[in-house]
Design a protein around this motif. Structure first.
Motif, short mmCIF file in Angstrom:
data_model
loop_
_atom_site.label_atom_id
_atom_site.label_comp_id
_atom_site.label_asym_id
_atom_site.label_seq_id
_atom_site.Cartn_x
_atom_site.Cartn_y
_atom_site.Cartn_z
N LYS A 1 -10.88 0.07 1.90
CA LYS A 1 -11.51 -0.77 3.05
C LYS A 1 -11.55 -2.70 2.69
O LYS A 1 -12.97 -3.12 2.66
CB LYS A 1 -13.11 -0.60 2.49
CG LYS A 1 -13.60 1.28 3.24
CD LYS A 1 -14.55 1.91 3.46
CE LYS A 1 -14.31 3.32 3.38
NZ LYS A 1 -15.89 3.73 3.10
N LEU A 2 -10.47 -3.16 2.84
CA LEU A 2 -10.90 -4.61 2.58
C LEU A 2 -10.66 -4.96 3.45
O LEU A 2 -12.25 -6.20 2.79
CB LEU A 2 -9.27 -4.88 2.27
CG LEU A 2 -8.36 -4.54 1.43
CD1 LEU A 2 -6.88 -4.76 1.53
CD2 LEU A 2 -9.16 -4.86 0.05
N LYS A 3 -11.58 -5.15 4.48
CA LYS A 3 -11.82 -5.98 5.40
C LYS A 3 -13.60 -6.24 5.20
O LYS A 3 -14.44 -6.91 5.55
CB LYS A 3 -11.36 -5.73 7.20
CG LYS A 3 -12.81 -6.54 7.97
CD LYS A 3 -12.19 -6.25 9.33
CE LYS A 3 -12.34 -7.20 10.31
NZ LYS A 3 -12.42 -6.65 11.88
N MET B 1 0.88 -1.44 -0.29
CA MET B 1 -0.03 -0.65 0.24
C MET B 1 1.02 1.36 -0.17
O MET B 1 0.45 2.41 -0.64
CB MET B 1 -0.64 -0.15 0.99
CG MET B 1 -1.86 -0.96 1.23
SD MET B 1 -3.35 -0.69 2.37
CE MET B 1 -4.41 -2.00 1.64
N ASN C 1 -1.31 -8.81 3.63
CA ASN C 1 -0.54 -7.92 4.47
C ASN C 1 1.00 -8.56 4.17
O ASN C 1 2.07 -8.29 4.84
CB ASN C 1 -0.39 -8.66 6.08
CG ASN C 1 -1.50 -8.85 6.90
OD1 ASN C 1 -2.37 -7.98 5.98
ND2 ASN C 1 -2.34 -9.38 7.56
N SER D 1 -5.37 2.96 2.12
CA SER D 1 -6.12 1.29 3.14
C SER D 1 -7.82 1.47 3.46
O SER D 1 -8.64 1.32 3.31
CB SER D 1 -5.33 1.63 4.25
OG SER D 1 -6.18 0.56 5.57
N ARG D 2 -7.56 3.63 3.67
CA ARG D 2 -8.86 3.93 3.77
C ARG D 2 -10.06 4.07 2.59
O ARG D 2 -11.13 3.72 2.83
CB ARG D 2 -8.61 5.56 4.31
CG ARG D 2 -10.24 6.30 4.68
CD ARG D 2 -9.99 8.02 4.87
NE ARG D 2 -9.15 7.31 6.71
CZ ARG D 2 -8.48 8.24 7.04
NH1 ARG D 2 -8.83 10.08 6.20
NH2 ARG D 2 -7.72 8.86 7.27
N GLN E 1 0.07 5.33 3.31
CA GLN E 1 0.06 4.18 2.86
C GLN E 1 -1.60 4.55 3.78
O GLN E 1 -2.82 3.25 2.73
CB GLN E 1 0.41 3.40 4.05
CG GLN E 1 0.45 1.97 3.88
CD GLN E 1 1.08 0.89 5.07
OE1 GLN E 1 2.12 1.32 4.58
NE2 GLN E 1 0.50 0.37 5.54
N TYR E 2 -1.85 4.81 5.34
CA TYR E 2 -3.31 5.21 5.43
C TYR E 2 -4.39 5.20 4.97
O TYR E 2 -5.49 4.90 5.11
CB TYR E 2 -3.13 5.18 6.85
CG TYR E 2 -3.59 6.99 6.25
CD1 TYR E 2 -4.72 8.32 6.50
CD2 TYR E 2 -1.99 7.67 6.64
CE1 TYR E 2 -4.65 9.69 6.62
CE2 TYR E 2 -2.39 9.30 6.62
CZ TYR E 2 -3.04 10.02 6.44
OH TYR E 2 -3.79 11.34 6.23
#
Length: 453
Positions: free
Chosen positions: A368-370, A348, A428, A364-365, A360-361
């Motif tokens: 929203k992979l989860k 990322m 990861n 991730s935002r 990177q964050y």
């Protein structure tokens, strides 16, 4: 005990490859001033030395420069231990799996003794988490290196899974093992039950003893002869402790390879030119399946095809819903970032500047992979359940079908969750090439087919 020079010799990556050892005079002078009684010793007592250096590095009463030098001495020692661990891993696994110590070092030997607030090296992480009253620095360094995510990602790609046989058996659930033996290895029912009894006996003796002796969290050691005898006594058939040990090791090997496969690691390979392997294959008996076994095999084949089809359908449906909720610019960033991560293998942090984001964050935002995987999981189950109930109607009566309806949803949730957990674990790991999980392959297929990658 260690040579005192380990506290002032810093090991780092050499630009031309491999590593270099550099004597740091400022660390040497500081160390010899702190431990004048140890000047003439060829080896110094690590426990006492490390405890005092830790106290110096953390005491607010000590001048800042001396605190830094105390920490630098410890980081020199850690750098040497990192080299030792990588050397041992390469000696143990490298020749068989095709890597060297030099291949491992870049993942964990990234300290340079410079004070940079925005970067925390592996050596610094080890030092910050070290507690002298609970462990020695050599053992703690070895443990943290072997737990390093990026190093483990590389080793998995080579087919090496750094966990002991006994730890694998400890955290294997009977239900998961039964599903693996029945659905993946297609073992007979008596064989499955025999293996489940072996695992249950192992848990009852070995795992019980670890909890009783307060060893949870410590390195798993091989079962003692007494424990092997106790495990053998719990089994219905007469078996020697040596045979129990062999069966446990074989089971752990099967589970280890399954975990490597799930995480996208290298499978065990046999050469096509291996005459012995060819002869073994030629001598294998052709199995004769009864009508029930043929029906089960046919159902499993159909189920695997439908499983993949439902995953692909769920990805199409959920992705379209997510894209429709975003602006054209955000949708492009979203799909391109998914492509870079899953189809190109970028981390990322590397993706951020390629989609005009700063950190990177933010990636991730954006992804929203989860939540994305959870939506695809729910959609996939809604497609799978009607198929399974429809197929089950051919093999059972109406009353049994009603009972199955109550439990099929739970079973399917577990199967689909395994796929999503595999994708999460793989995501990861920094790889540098396309991800290999079922989820990643199906997602990339969608992104390529819709010209979004």
């Amino acid at each position: 005990m260690s040579p005192p020079s380990r506290y002032w010799t810093f090991i780092s990556i050499h630009p031309a490859g491999g590593y270099r050892a550099e004597i740091r005079p400022e660390c040497q002078f500081f160390f010899q001033d702190c431990f004048p009684d140890d000047r003439t010793l060829e080896e110094v007592p690590d426990g006492r030395v490390q405890k005092e250096l830790i106290e110096l590095s953390q005491s607010p009463k000590v001048p800042a420069r001396e605190r830094h030098l105390a920490a630098f001495c410890l980081r020199c020692f850690i750098s040497d231990q990192i080299l030792q661990v990588c050397t041992q891993l390469a000696a143990q696994f490298g020749s068989h799996h095709g890597f060297t110590c030099a291949d491992l070092l870049p993942y964990v030997l990234n300290d340079d003794l410079r004070l940079r607030s925005h970067f925390v090296s592996v050596g610094q992480e080890i030092l910050h988490s070290f507690e002298p009253h609970r462990s020695n620095l050599s053992t703690w360094t070895a443990r943290k290196v072997k737990q390093n995510r990026e190093l483990n990602g590389f080793l998995l790609e080579q087919g090496v899974y750094l966990i002991s046989d006994w730890a694998i058996l400890n955290d294997t659930r009977s239900r998961s093992l039964e599903r693996l033996l029945r659905e993946v290895h297609l073992q007979s029912e008596p064989s499955i039950q025999q293996t489940l009894q072996l695992l249950a006996s192992y848990h009852a003796i070995y795992r019980h003893d670890r909890l009783r002796d307060n060893q949870a969290g410590k390195t798993c050691q091989p079962p003692t002869p007494e424990q092997l005898c106790q495990i053998a006594d719990r089994l219905p058939e007469s078996i020697t402790p040596q045979a129990v040990l062999k069966r446990l090791q074989d089971l752990a090997d099967l589970l280890r390879q399954h975990r490597i496969d799930r995480r996208g690691g290298a499978p065990k390979l046999a050469s096509l030119d291996d005459q012995e392997a060819q002869q073994q294959i030629a001598n294998l008996p052709t199995p004769e399946l009864g009508e029930a076994e043929q029906e089960q095999a046919a159902f499993l084949t159909d189920f695997q095809k439908q499983f993949t089809k439902c995953l692909e359908q769920a990805i199409v449906q959920v992705m379209q819903h997510w894209i429709d909720r975003q602006s054209p610019q955000s949708a492009h960033q979203f799909t391109f970032a998914l492509c870079l991560m899953h189809c190109k293998g970028l981390a990322m942090g590397a993706i951020a500047p390629l989609i005009q984001l700063k950190a990177q964050y933010q990636v991730s935002r954006l992804l929203k992979l989860k939540q994305l995987r959870a939506d695809i999981q729910r959609c996939m189950i809604s497609h799978l359940q009607p198929f399974v109930l429809h197929q089950a109607a051919f093999y059972t009566d109406a009353e049994r079908l009603h009972q199955l309806h109550q439990g099929i949803g739970t079973v399917l949730e577990e199967l689909v969750e395994d796929v999503m957990q595999e994708a999460a674990l793989e995501g990861n790991l920094v790889r540098g090439h396309p991800l290999k999980s079922r989820f990643a392959r199906s997602l990339c297929q969608y992104l390529h087919q819709t010209d979004r990658c």
